[in-house]
Write a protein that holds these residues in place. Sequence first.
Motif, PDB file in Angstrom:
ATOM      1  N   PHE A 104      43.056  16.636  -0.547  1.00 34.54           N
ATOM      2  CA  PHE A 104      43.792  16.921   0.685  1.00 34.54           C
ATOM      3  C   PHE A 104      44.865  15.849   0.843  1.00 34.54           C
ATOM      4  O   PHE A 104      44.586  14.658   0.699  1.00 34.54           O
ATOM      5  N   ALA A 105      46.094  16.296   1.120  1.00 37.36           N
ATOM      6  CA  ALA A 105      47.261  15.413   1.086  1.00 37.36           C
ATOM      7  C   ALA A 105      47.596  14.887   2.484  1.00 37.36           C
ATOM      8  O   ALA A 105      48.047  15.652   3.334  1.00 37.36           O
ATOM      9  N   SER A 154      50.670  15.966   4.162  1.00 36.05           N
ATOM     10  CA  SER A 154      50.716  17.343   4.655  1.00 36.05           C
ATOM     11  C   SER A 154      49.904  17.573   5.922  1.00 36.05           C
ATOM     12  O   SER A 154      50.160  18.523   6.649  1.00 36.05           O
ATOM     13  N   PHE A 155      48.889  16.733   6.183  1.00 38.30           N
ATOM     14  CA  PHE A 155      48.046  17.018   7.359  1.00 38.30           C
ATOM     15  C   PHE A 155      48.061  15.928   8.430  1.00 38.30           C
ATOM     16  O   PHE A 155      47.386  16.052   9.461  1.00 38.30           O
ATOM     17  N   PHE A 178      45.908  17.340  11.449  1.00 43.06           N
ATOM     18  CA  PHE A 178      45.445  18.725  11.318  1.00 43.06           C
ATOM     19  C   PHE A 178      44.126  18.701  10.537  1.00 43.06           C
ATOM     20  O   PHE A 178      44.110  18.673   9.307  1.00 43.06           O
ATOM     21  N   PRO A 234      41.416  22.253   7.891  1.00 39.03           N
ATOM     22  CA  PRO A 234      41.042  22.556   6.503  1.00 39.03           C
ATOM     23  C   PRO A 234      39.907  21.663   5.973  1.00 39.03           C
ATOM     24  O   PRO A 234      38.993  22.153   5.299  1.00 39.03           O
ATOM     25  N   LYS A 249      36.500  22.703   7.442  1.00 40.31           N
ATOM     26  CA  LYS A 249      35.980  23.906   6.780  1.00 40.31           C
ATOM     27  C   LYS A 249      35.511  23.579   5.359  1.00 40.31           C
ATOM     28  O   LYS A 249      34.489  24.093   4.896  1.00 40.31           O
ATOM     29  N   ILE A 256      31.703  24.446   3.751  1.00 43.83           N
ATOM     30  CA  ILE A 256      31.371  25.319   2.614  1.00 43.83           C
ATOM     31  C   ILE A 256      30.877  24.537   1.394  1.00 43.83           C
ATOM     32  O   ILE A 256      30.608  25.118   0.352  1.00 43.83           O
ATOM     33  N   ILE A 269      33.889  33.095  -0.812  1.00 45.56           N
ATOM     34  CA  ILE A 269      32.568  32.662  -1.272  1.00 45.56           C
ATOM     35  C   ILE A 269      31.702  33.883  -1.549  1.00 45.56           C
ATOM     36  O   ILE A 269      31.281  34.583  -0.630  1.00 45.56           O
ATOM     37  N   PHE A 307      36.791  27.471  -6.572  1.00 50.26           N
ATOM     38  CA  PHE A 307      37.863  27.069  -5.649  1.00 50.26           C
ATOM     39  C   PHE A 307      38.485  25.752  -6.116  1.00 50.26           C
ATOM     40  O   PHE A 307      39.706  25.613  -6.204  1.00 50.26           O
ATOM     41  N   LEU A 363      47.085  24.003   1.087  1.00 52.13           N
ATOM     42  CA  LEU A 363      45.667  23.789   1.416  1.00 52.13           C
ATOM     43  C   LEU A 363      45.490  22.807   2.566  1.00 52.13           C
ATOM     44  O   LEU A 363      44.566  22.921   3.366  1.00 52.13           O
ATOM     45  N   SER A 364      46.394  21.826   2.657  1.00 51.92           N
ATOM     46  CA  SER A 364      46.264  20.774   3.675  1.00 51.92           C
ATOM     47  C   SER A 364      46.942  21.111   5.000  1.00 51.92           C
ATOM     48  O   SER A 364      46.588  20.552   6.028  1.00 51.92           O
ATOM     49  N   PHE A 365      47.954  22.000   4.989  1.00 48.67           N
ATOM     50  CA  PHE A 365      48.664  22.247   6.252  1.00 48.67           C
ATOM     51  C   PHE A 365      48.554  23.688   6.760  1.00 48.67           C
ATOM     52  O   PHE A 365      49.116  24.010   7.807  1.00 48.67           O
ATOM     53  N   ILE A 366      47.825  24.555   6.041  1.00 48.15           N
ATOM     54  CA  ILE A 366      47.601  25.924   6.530  1.00 48.15           C
ATOM     55  C   ILE A 366      46.092  26.177   6.597  1.00 48.15           C
ATOM     56  O   ILE A 366      45.351  25.825   5.688  1.00 48.15           O
ATOM     57  N   TYR A 367      45.653  26.743   7.716  1.00 43.46           N
ATOM     58  CA  TYR A 367      44.247  27.132   7.857  1.00 43.46           C
ATOM     59  C   TYR A 367      44.229  28.521   8.477  1.00 43.46           C
ATOM     60  O   TYR A 367      44.540  28.686   9.660  1.00 43.46           O
ATOM     61  N   ARG A 399      46.711  29.429  11.214  1.00 43.40           N
ATOM     62  CA  ARG A 399      47.243  28.210  11.834  1.00 43.40           C
ATOM     63  C   ARG A 399      48.017  27.380  10.818  1.00 43.40           C
ATOM     64  O   ARG A 399      47.565  27.186   9.685  1.00 43.40           O
ATOM     65  N   MET A 409      41.933  27.382   3.116  1.00 49.54           N
ATOM     66  CA  MET A 409      40.697  27.659   3.845  1.00 49.54           C
ATOM     67  C   MET A 409      40.971  28.708   4.932  1.00 49.54           C
ATOM     68  O   MET A 409      42.055  28.724   5.512  1.00 49.54           O
ATOM     69  N   ASN A 410      39.982  29.521   5.210  1.00 51.09           N
ATOM     70  CA  ASN A 410      40.064  30.392   6.381  1.00 51.09           C
ATOM     71  C   ASN A 410      38.683  30.540   7.010  1.00 51.09           C
ATOM     72  O   ASN A 410      37.680  30.079   6.462  1.00 51.09           O
ATOM     73  N   GLU A 411      38.654  31.173   8.161  1.00 51.09           N
ATOM     74  CA  GLU A 411      37.406  31.263   8.918  1.00 51.09           C
ATOM     75  C   GLU A 411      36.438  32.259   8.292  1.00 51.09           C
ATOM     76  O   GLU A 411      35.253  31.969   8.116  1.00 51.09           O
ATOM     77  N   GLY A 462      35.863  31.944   3.988  1.00 49.45           N
ATOM     78  CA  GLY A 462      35.806  30.573   3.487  1.00 49.45           C
ATOM     79  C   GLY A 462      37.138  30.112   2.946  1.00 49.45           C
ATOM     80  O   GLY A 462      37.644  29.067   3.326  1.00 49.45           O
ATOM     81  N   PHE A 463      37.701  30.904   2.045  1.00 48.61           N
ATOM     82  CA  PHE A 463      39.028  30.565   1.501  1.00 48.61           C
ATOM     83  C   PHE A 463      39.681  31.798   0.924  1.00 48.61           C
ATOM     84  O   PHE A 463      39.050  32.848   0.768  1.00 48.61           O
TER      85      PHE A 463
END
Lengths: 249, 249
Positions: free
Chosen positions: A105-106, A109-110, A117, A120, A123, A127, B68, B77, B108-112, B115, B139-141, B144-145
């Motif tokens: 994780f960067a 970026s977060f 943020f 991610p 979550k 998992i 998952i 992943f 991966l670090s700035f999108i969830y 969001r 990642m998502n709710e 999982g991803f």
Amino acid sequence: MKNLILVKLGGSVITYKERPFTARRENIVRLAREILKFRNKNTDLIIAHGGGSFPHVPASKYQTQNGIINKNSVLGFSLTADAAIQINRIVVTEFLNLKAPVASFAPLSFIYGKRVFFDPIKKALEIGLIPIIYGDVIMNEKQGFEIYSGEKTLDLLAGKFAPDYAKVKIIYYTDVNGVYDENGKTVSSITPKNFATIKKNLTGSKKTDVTGGMLHKVTESLKLVQNIDAVVYITNGLSRGKSTKISKD
Amino acid sequence: MKNLILVKLGGSVITYKERPFTARRENIVRLAREILKFRNKNTDLIIAHGGGSFPHVPASKYQTQNGIINKNSVLGFSLTADAAIQINRIVVTEFLNLKAPVASFAPLSFIYGKRVFFDPIKKALEIGLIPIIYGDVIMNEKQGFEIYSGEKTLDLLAGKFAPDYAKVKIIYYTDVNGVYDENGKTVSSITPKNFATIKKNLTGSKKTDVTGGMLHKVTESLKLVQNIDAVVYITNGLSRGKSTKISKD
């Protein structure tokens, strides 16, 4: 509730500080094996590492810690960010070679200034991933950007996620045997009570670097163990040695 | 107000799709030189690229697009995320070799899920950096991803930042000469008006991939040019060829 262990591999533990862009591969592999043993179905893991001799070169050349100061600063930022990822790639690769489900994780970026943020990484822990974060450069409002140590990001994550766990342990792997007293002997335990007397002899970190030395580490750790229910260990990541425990009482 | 150009380098343009983990280095360098000429003191640049044959292998093996589904999914992943960064490293390195002030931002670090943490990229543009984003896993709710294409992230950024710019142009570099009609000839212009007749002949993308083909690209582009004041070009990134322009009218 599960437990959480956060581990920080210091820049001097995973790189040769005097040799630009040179990783201590064997030490990374040895520590990766050791750290992965901490993890079990009841214990989550977060790994952080410093940049050591990778970002040090461009960060010094372009004075990246001062933000935008001249027309070369932005390219300097790019090169420092790139160097930070180069050492992260090496660490991530060695963990993947051991079949550990890690993901990088960067911080750039977060994290933005004081805004983080977390979603991610939260979550990822849920998992069963092992997040790996690193010393990086991040954007901010005031000077454009700043150097942001792996330790600082780790402390943020510890503070944010601690309430979700039963026990929280933080282990800093450094190039010394914990915190030394005036005779060069390891102090076994630091608490808010004995800190005042220990403080004046803090000489643990052999070299100073842009992201702070041992006094800073202990001060931040004491804040952390008082704010969240955590225990901190400062130990030797180059060879088996003594450790200093930092706790609330 | 400045202008913004967003460029997407397709996976088939920067990698050999049939050869796992093999970059088209010369093509990356050639396109990097071409793209950097678009940038001037009045024009900002955002670069996106696909993963091509890098993440394709682990993503297929572990069915990463389904999230998952079994005990190996999380390691799958990790390997897919790692492969996505490997090709990103190659692209970033070639831009840095040309002394371009680029910085990689990790989806991966700035999108969830839905969001998005836009702040670091917004600031990066302000200070004159060229953000580079890429096809990634996020990642998502729910599951999982999920796999998240560079195109999807680029469209998000275009939508978010368009109001800050006078003109917005998006260029997709693909392995074909734009969108073809029923005779295999490039359609020079697509608008909401003529899309219905063109739609049934859409055969632009030679191969299907997990992140969608040409119909998807055109449909998403039409949505985009109607929502924001932008013009999209679909062009050939392997050799000089014809292009299709997608616009509001």
